[in-house]
Design an enzyme around this catalytic site. Structure first.
Site, mmCIF file in Angstrom:
data_model
loop_
_atom_site.group_PDB
_atom_site.id
_atom_site.type_symbol
_atom_site.label_atom_id
_atom_site.label_comp_id
_atom_site.label_asym_id
_atom_site.label_seq_id
_atom_site.Cartn_x
_atom_site.Cartn_y
_atom_site.Cartn_z
ATOM 1 N N LYS A 127 3.045 -8.542 12.835
ATOM 2 C CA LYS A 127 1.811 -7.811 12.528
ATOM 3 C C LYS A 127 0.725 -8.344 13.466
ATOM 4 C CE LYS A 127 -1.314 -6.257 8.938
ATOM 5 N NZ LYS A 127 -1.739 -6.228 7.540
ATOM 6 N N THR B 246 0.811 -1.218 0.000
ATOM 7 C CA THR B 246 0.000 0.000 0.000
ATOM 8 C C THR B 246 0.843 1.266 0.000
ATOM 9 O OG1 THR B 246 -1.735 -1.162 1.148
ATOM 10 C CG2 THR B 246 -1.762 1.208 1.377
ATOM 11 N N THR C 88 2.354 -4.969 4.308
ATOM 12 C CA THR C 88 2.387 -5.257 5.743
ATOM 13 C C THR C 88 2.233 -6.738 6.099
ATOM 14 O OG1 THR C 88 0.022 -4.815 5.819
ATOM 15 C CG2 THR C 88 1.478 -3.019 6.446
ATOM 16 N N ASP C 89 1.441 -7.480 5.292
ATOM 17 C CA ASP C 89 1.014 -8.815 5.751
ATOM 18 C C ASP C 89 2.181 -9.700 6.200
ATOM 19 O OD1 ASP C 89 -1.393 -7.870 4.959
ATOM 20 O OD2 ASP C 89 -1.891 -9.524 3.612
HETATM 21 N N1 DGL Z 1 -1.761 -7.438 1.257
HETATM 22 C C1 DGL Z 1 -0.910 -6.352 1.445
HETATM 23 C C2 DGL Z 1 0.558 -6.657 1.425
HETATM 24 O O1 DGL Z 1 1.036 -7.185 2.396
HETATM 25 C C3 DGL Z 1 -1.183 -5.119 0.625
HETATM 26 C C4 DGL Z 1 -1.478 -4.004 1.524
HETATM 27 C C5 DGL Z 1 -0.379 -3.675 2.507
HETATM 28 O O2 DGL Z 1 0.534 -2.915 2.189
HETATM 29 O O3 DGL Z 1 -0.457 -4.195 3.579
HETATM 30 O O4 DGL Z 1 1.262 -6.361 0.498
#
Ligand code: DGL
Length: 424
Positions: free
Chosen positions: A241, A85, A163-164
């Site tokens: 996380k 993101t 983030t995941d």
């Molecule tokens: N699913 C997410 C990822 O880990 C996209 C959004 C985010 O940045 O967390 O890439």
């Protein structure tokens, strides 16, 4: 107010007594328009029913080339952009997202990032969501990082990431980059820059500042609280996380923050490895055949046969409490199967399913019984960190051929993954 020319901007829409805030978007029907709300949902409005629209923030300024400022008085930082993101913005015309990967697009959306540092280099090894990454991606990031860290003109590296699975990458870099000389800062955002409540700016600005500090460690820098005031620098092997959407999604487990990071000052909170003149050594060998398995009540131990038959070399089991799995007193006991697969050469490690705290298999007889099968109990190591570390340890032929050597290496503290001082 002209609606069409403000698509992409953050606006307030007045409808009777209600006021809505969001990003103005076109709708397929020309008599209506959409508003992307803070929570991510779109709502439709009939143009004729709207009393007033007010622009709160101009986000859509049509692209003129923005060139970031460069000054000899500022320190040079390099960025590695990998997706997520933080590197995305809503495209109001197409409805999808655009990637922010060039100096000019970054400068346009994150001008504050360039205030304290020069972004001297930007590397984009790939653009992915973090759930689509695996060890090969960690190896690519580590390789690019090592090259940048060994460049005398670069003070530190900032890596932007989804983030995941960010904490897997931060663990991997902590093991892969040996002899670390400068800061390696991973950062993220939970909400993209075009959202009123985006966490991206503070995280990026604090990360760039941390990259110029004397902290020569792999760390994650992100919101310390839900407020927009400061970030924590968190140790790469002790972070996880812990929330699906909050800005302070990452929490330190079984350790302390390295520092409080503000946009222009850093307050040290614990001991860390100091910036130095070492040459970073890239050591990213990885055994792909490792698994992370959570043990649950009534689980059939034959799952271990599956992994053995599939050629797996090692498994991290997330055990309950102080380190337990169903014993032979359970309807489906694990002790015999664990002894059998370990005799055949499968390495079995244990990490705490409780997340917080340390394993101690000696307290209960069930734990002692399991310990006798040969399981390597990994103290207070996070299960995700343990998974990455086991792949890294087994990737080294000089260690992987002996079970005792693997146990020694799994219990050797390479990057702060074991906290001997943990008291509660
Ligand atoms: N699913 C997410 C990822 O880990 C996209 C959004 C985010 O940045 O967390 O890439």
């Amino acid at each position: 107010m002209e609606i069409e020319s403000n698509f992409g901007n953050l606006v307030e829409v007045e409808m009777g007594k209600e006021i809505y805030e969001g990003i103005l978007l076109p709708s397929p029907d020309s008599g209506t328009f959409l508003l992307k709300l803070e929570n991510g949902y779109n709502i439709g409005f009939n143009k004729k029913e709207v009393l007033k629209i007010k622009v709160i923030k101009k986000i859509n300024e049509k692209t003129k080339e923005f060139s970031p400022p460069f000054s000899k008085d500022k320190k040079n930082v390099a960025m590695i952009i990998t997706g997520g993101t933080i590197a995305a913005r809503l495209n109001p015309e197409k409805g999808g997202v655009d990637w922010l990967t060039t100096p000019s697009t970054l400068f346009r959306f994150y001008p504050e990032l360039f205030e304290k540092v020069n972004i001297k280099k930007i590397e984009v090894p790939f653009m992915k969501a973090s759930e689509d990454m695996d060890y090969k991606d960690w190896q690519k990031i580590a390789k690019v990082s090592s090259q940048l860290l060994n460049d005398p003109e670069i003070e530190g590296v900032v890596i932007t990431h989804g983030t995941d699975f960010l904490h897997y990458t931060s663990s991997a870099l902590s093991f892969f980059l040996r002899n670390l000389n400068k800061p390696v800062v991973l950062t993220y955002s939970q909400r993209s820059v075009d959202r009123g409540s985006s966490d991206a700016n503070l995280n990026l600005v604090c990360s760039a500042f941390a990259a110029t500090s004397d902290i020569a460690q792999v760390m994650l820098v992100g919101h310390a609280t839900t407020n927009d005031d400061f970030c924590f620098a968190m140790p790469g092997t002790k972070v996880r996380k812990m929330h699906s959407s909050k800005r302070d999604a990452f929490k330190i487990v079984n350790s302390l923050p390295i520092a409080k990071v503000f946009p222009e000052k850093i307050e040290k909170l614990s001991e860390y490895n100091l910036r130095n003149k070492n040459k970073v050594i890239l050591d990213s060998k990885f055994e792909e055949k490792v698994a992370l398995v959570k043990v649950y009540p009534g689980q059939n131990p034959n799952i271990l046969d599956y992994y053995y038959k599939e050629g797996y070399k090692g498994i991290v089991l997330e055990l309950s409490g102080l380190g337990h799995a169903p014993t032979e007193r359970a309807r489906m006991g694990w002790t015999k199967k664990l002894t059998e697969v370990q005799k055949k050469g499968l390495i079995v490690c244990a990490a705490p399913q409780t997340i917080y705290g340390r394993l101690d298999p000696l307290v209960y007889s069930n734990g002692r019984e399991l310990l006798e099968t040969g399981i390597i109990y990994l103290e207070d190591m996070l299960a995700e960190t343990a998974y990455v570390k086991l792949g890294w340890v087994l990737g080294h032929k000089e260690w992987s051929t002996s079970r005792d050597k693997v146990a020694d290496k799994m219990l050797e503290n390479f990057a702060g993954e074991i906290n001997k001082r943990l008291v509660d």
